[in-house]
Design a protein around this motif. Sequence first.
Motif, PDB file in Angstrom:
ATOM      1  N   SER A  13       0.983  -1.246  -0.090  1.00 51.23           N
ATOM      2  CA  SER A  13       0.019  -0.211  -0.128  1.00 51.23           C
ATOM      3  C   SER A  13       0.810   1.061   0.072  1.00 51.23           C
ATOM      4  N   ILE A  14       1.839   1.384   0.849  1.00 50.11           N
ATOM      5  CA  ILE A  14       2.877   2.368   0.669  1.00 50.11           C
ATOM      6  C   ILE A  14       3.614   2.488  -0.728  1.00 50.11           C
ATOM      7  N   ARG A  15       3.897   1.624  -1.093  1.00 45.15           N
ATOM      8  CA  ARG A  15       4.623   1.610  -2.661  1.00 45.15           C
ATOM      9  C   ARG A  15       3.350   2.321  -3.536  1.00 45.15           C
ATOM     10  N   GLU A  16       2.168   1.703  -3.507  1.00 50.35           N
ATOM     11  CA  GLU A  16       1.099   2.086  -4.286  1.00 50.35           C
ATOM     12  C   GLU A  16       1.021   3.734  -4.176  1.00 50.35           C
ATOM     13  N   LEU A  17       0.720   4.079  -2.790  1.00 48.64           N
ATOM     14  CA  LEU A  17       0.538   5.276  -2.643  1.00 48.64           C
ATOM     15  C   LEU A  17       1.581   6.482  -3.157  1.00 48.64           C
ATOM     16  N   LEU A  36      -6.755   1.992  -2.781  1.00 40.66           N
ATOM     17  CA  LEU A  36      -5.761   2.224  -1.601  1.00 40.66           C
ATOM     18  C   LEU A  36      -6.594   2.101  -0.335  1.00 40.66           C
ATOM     19  N   ARG A  37      -7.896   2.293  -0.359  1.00 42.82           N
ATOM     20  CA  ARG A  37      -8.765   2.540   0.722  1.00 42.82           C
ATOM     21  C   ARG A  37      -8.612   1.499   1.680  1.00 42.82           C
ATOM     22  N   ARG A  38      -8.210   1.878   2.992  1.00 40.15           N
ATOM     23  CA  ARG A  38      -7.895   1.141   4.097  1.00 40.15           C
ATOM     24  C   ARG A  38      -8.746   1.710   5.382  1.00 40.15           C
ATOM     25  N   ARG A  39      -8.841   1.179   6.336  1.00 43.14           N
ATOM     26  CA  ARG A  39      -9.239   1.592   7.551  1.00 43.14           C
ATOM     27  C   ARG A  39      -8.396   1.935   8.627  1.00 43.14           C
ATOM     28  N   ASP A  40      -7.064   2.210   8.508  1.00 42.67           N
ATOM     29  CA  ASP A  40      -6.214   2.578   9.311  1.00 42.67           C
ATOM     30  C   ASP A  40      -5.678   3.961   9.019  1.00 42.67           C
ATOM     31  N   VAL A  46      -4.696   8.355   2.577  1.00 45.66           N
ATOM     32  CA  VAL A  46      -5.119   8.340   1.277  1.00 45.66           C
ATOM     33  C   VAL A  46      -6.437   9.103   0.841  1.00 45.66           C
ATOM     34  N   SER A  47      -7.234   9.087   2.019  1.00 40.70           N
ATOM     35  CA  SER A  47      -8.403  10.100   1.814  1.00 40.70           C
ATOM     36  C   SER A  47      -7.929  11.567   1.819  1.00 40.70           C
ATOM     37  N   ALA A  48      -6.931  12.056   2.673  1.00 36.92           N
ATOM     38  CA  ALA A  48      -6.773  13.262   2.335  1.00 36.92           C
ATOM     39  C   ALA A  48      -5.948  13.644   1.226  1.00 36.92           C
ATOM     40  N   LEU A  49      -5.115  12.868   0.770  1.00 38.23           N
ATOM     41  CA  LEU A  49      -4.638  12.914  -0.487  1.00 38.23           C
ATOM     42  C   LEU A  49      -5.528  12.972  -1.886  1.00 38.23           C
ATOM     43  N   SER A  50      -6.590  12.083  -1.508  1.00 42.09           N
ATOM     44  CA  SER A  50      -7.745  12.127  -2.509  1.00 42.09           C
ATOM     45  C   SER A  50      -8.473  13.415  -2.687  1.00 42.09           C
ATOM     46  N   LEU A  51      -8.871  13.859  -1.552  1.00 45.79           N
ATOM     47  CA  LEU A  51      -9.650  15.123  -1.329  1.00 45.79           C
ATOM     48  C   LEU A  51      -8.756  16.343  -2.173  1.00 45.79           C
ATOM     49  N   ARG A  52      -7.528  16.475  -1.729  1.00 48.64           N
ATOM     50  CA  ARG A  52      -6.757  17.511  -2.184  1.00 48.64           C
ATOM     51  C   ARG A  52      -6.425  17.177  -3.563  1.00 48.64           C
ATOM     52  N   ALA A  53      -6.158  16.245  -4.109  1.00 44.59           N
ATOM     53  CA  ALA A  53      -5.969  16.079  -5.498  1.00 44.59           C
ATOM     54  C   ALA A  53      -7.232  16.207  -6.354  1.00 44.59           C
TER      55      ALA A  53
END
Length: 75
Positions: A13-17, A36-40, A46-53
């Motif tokens: 997941s870190i590599r994909e991110l 990359l959706r995860r619950r941790d 990922v959620s924050a990055l997605s919003l900003r993107a």
Amino acid sequence: LMTLYIILSTERSIRELAEATRRISAGDKNVDLGTLRRRDELGQIVSALSLRANELLREVEMRRELQEQLEVAKE
């Protein structure tokens, strides 16, 4: 065995991110962070990055539209 799974899953997941972040910073508008959706904590990043993107893409589009309007107004 479970620990190994968690480590490998997190590493992947870190590599994909990292790859998604690189692509976004290069201007790629087709980056799908849904995989990359995860619950941790990584999922929160990922959620924050997605919003900003998405915000950045909207800003780029608004600037493009404004530039077009300015060009038309000059004519």
